[in-house]
Structures are given as structure tokens and as C-alpha cells.
Enzyme design. Structure first.
Site, PDB file in Angstrom:
ATOM      1  N   SER A 144       3.033   9.911  -2.954  1.00 19.00           N
ATOM      2  CA  SER A 144       3.591  10.638  -4.076  1.00 19.00           C
ATOM      3  C   SER A 144       3.523  12.226  -3.698  1.00 19.00           C
ATOM      4  O   SER A 144       2.683  12.584  -2.741  1.00 19.00           O
ATOM      5  CB  SER A 144       2.759  10.502  -5.270  1.00 19.00           C
ATOM      6  OG  SER A 144       2.993  11.268  -6.445  1.00 19.00           O
ATOM      7  N   TYR A 157      -5.707   9.743  -9.450  1.00 14.72           N
ATOM      8  CA  TYR A 157      -4.339   9.314  -8.916  1.00 14.72           C
ATOM      9  C   TYR A 157      -4.034  10.164  -7.580  1.00 14.72           C
ATOM     10  O   TYR A 157      -3.929   9.751  -6.551  1.00 14.72           O
ATOM     11  CB  TYR A 157      -3.399   9.525  -9.926  1.00 14.72           C
ATOM     12  CG  TYR A 157      -2.256   9.273  -9.302  1.00 14.72           C
ATOM     13  CD1 TYR A 157      -1.580   7.697  -9.377  1.00 14.72           C
ATOM     14  CD2 TYR A 157      -0.950  10.120  -9.131  1.00 14.72           C
ATOM     15  CE1 TYR A 157      -0.379   7.432  -8.959  1.00 14.72           C
ATOM     16  CE2 TYR A 157       0.096   9.767  -8.822  1.00 14.72           C
ATOM     17  CZ  TYR A 157       0.592   8.553  -8.679  1.00 14.72           C
ATOM     18  OH  TYR A 157       1.809   8.186  -7.999  1.00 14.72           O
TER      19      TYR A 157
END
Length: 253
Positions: A144, A157
Site C-alpha cells: 500500500s 495498518y
């Protein structure tokens, strides 16, 4: 020599988290390039629907149900896959979890749950699959843009995706002598069902109009090309890399 129209013909690809969203788009791209794609997920009904959609387009698919947070279940799933197909040529570690909360609300158990799925499971799958992956094999991790950059309220995350990028480099070094490449694709803002609330928020669209070079959300189909490239012979000398597919988010200010 590979078929120009089906560069992945004869290859077996496992895509985790493939019942919907970016995982389904990745699976569709690999299948369109000729691979037999094994769709992984936890929900048999959603997997069956995804497989039926691809089969209607003439794609070759199989399904694998497993909870990647369960070590024994993951090992058993890989054993079933190898028994059915004999090998795995391509592994796409796409399955992931998200837990957006302020630091003060994140306890150790929540962080461990996120790391278990986003970081430990990809490492475990690589360990389990690599012995059944011939030279020329490909491992592709979906990281990501939240790995190299960060925002408040997303610490666990961001840590997991940053760790997955580092794991990509470590696995590239470890598996290179076996002829296996390991790379990653880092998506930016994609208009998937997982982001539905954000997609429906005009403020987010306005932010992307200012913040990305292309000025918009990404469509799930726009992830397919980068993953298919890394899975193909065209990327035979590319390893240990992270390709951002983000509309220019990381490069634009």
C-alpha cells in the site's frame, strides 16, 4: 517461448482475498493472460460467485477456502492446492485487514490480529509455497502507499504494510537463487467496495483531485496490468521492487 496473447498460459496462480475488490481484479487479469487462477477466500458463496463470473468469460479457475489467520488451516489449504495442481507458479498475497483507530484505542491484541493477516500470513504462504514453485516462479505482495507514507489514526495498518514491503526485499534475496522473483504492488486510492463509504464522500474526491497527478480514484481494473507484468516473463529480471499504482499520489504534492 510464451504466447504473446496468453503470456501466462500453463501457469498456476494463487490469489489470496480474491472474492472481490482488488483481489478479484488481479485474478481476472491473470486469468485473462492465460493462467489457471486459484481464488482464495473465507466465504465459499462469494468465492463461487467470483469463480462463476470468471468462468463465464472462459477463464480457468479453482477455489480455496481458508482463514489465513489460522496457521494449520493455511498449511492444509496449500497442501490441497499442491495435491490438485502439482505446483504453484504465481503467488499473489493480496488478502489483508484494516483497523483504522487512534493510537490510544489500539491494544496489543488488535495490532497482533492485523499483523497476523497482513504480514505473518504472506510470509507463511511464501514459506509453504516456495518448495512447490519452479524456477521462474513469481511472488507478488500487495502492499500500500500507506507503507512509505502515513496519516494519523492508521498506525497498525501502516506498520503492517511497511513490514510487507521490507519482507518483499528479504524474500527476493532469499528466493533469488531458486530463480523465484519477489516484488510488490502498492495501490493508492481505489474505488473498491471496501472503500465504498470513502468513494461516496465528495470531500475525498476533492482531496484526490488536488493530491494525485491524475486527479481521481483508481478503478479496480487498473491494478491488473502491474501485477500481470510482474507475473510474466517480461519481468524476469525484476525482483525486490515495489511498484506504486496510485495515480501519482506519492510523486505529487
Amino acid at each position: 517461448m510464451s504466447d504473446l496473447h496468453n503470456p501466462l498460459s500453463g501457469r498456476v496462480a494463487l490469489v489470496t482475498g480474491a472474492a472481490g475488490g482488488l483481489g478479484f481484479a488481479v485474478a481476472r487479469g491473470l486469468a485473462a493472460a492465460g493462467a489457471t487462477v486459484v481464488l482464495h477466500g473465507r466465504d465459499p458463496a462469494r468465492l463461487a460467485a467470483a469463480a462463476a463470473t470468471l468462468a463465464a468469460d472462459g477463464c480457468r479457475t479453482d477455489s480455496l477456502v481458508a482463514d489465513l489467520a489460522d496457521e494449520a488451516a493455511t498449511a492444509a489449504a496449500v497442501a490441497r492446492l499442491v495435491a490438485a495442481h502439482g505446483r504453484v507458479d504465481i503467488l499473489v498475497n493480496n488478502a489483508g485487514a484494516r483497523d483504522r483507530r487512534p493510537l490510544a484505542e489500539l491494544d496489543r491484541a488488535a495490532v497482533r490480529r492485523l499483523l497476523e493477516v497482513n504480514l505473518v500470513a504472506p510470509l507463511d504462504l511464501a514459506r509453504l509455497v516456495a518448495p512447490h514453485m519452479p524456477a521462474g516462479g513469481r511472488i507478488i505482495n500487495i502492499t500500500s502507499i500507506a507503507g512509505p507514507i502515513a496519516r494519523a489514526g492508521d498506525a497498525a495498518y501502516t506498520a503492517s504494510k511497511g513490514g510487507l514491503a521490507a519482507l518483499t526485499r528479504a524474500l527476493a534475496a532469499e528466493l533469488g537463487p531458486a530463480g523465484i522473483t519477489v516484488n510488490a504492488v502498492a495501490p493508492g486510492y481505489f474505488a473498491s467496495e471496501a472503500n465504498r463509504a470513502m468513494v461516496d464522500d465528495p470531500a475525498v474526491a476533492a482531496h484526490l483531485a488536488r493530491r494525485t497527478a491524475l486527479g481521481r480514484w483508481g478503478a479496480p481494473a487498473e491494478i491488473e496490468g502491474a501485477v500481470t507484468f510482474l507475473a510474466s516473463l517480461a519481468a524476469a529480471y525484476v525482483t525486490g521492487q515495489v511498484i506504486a499504482v496510485d495515480g501519482g499520489y506519492l510523486a505529487h504534492f
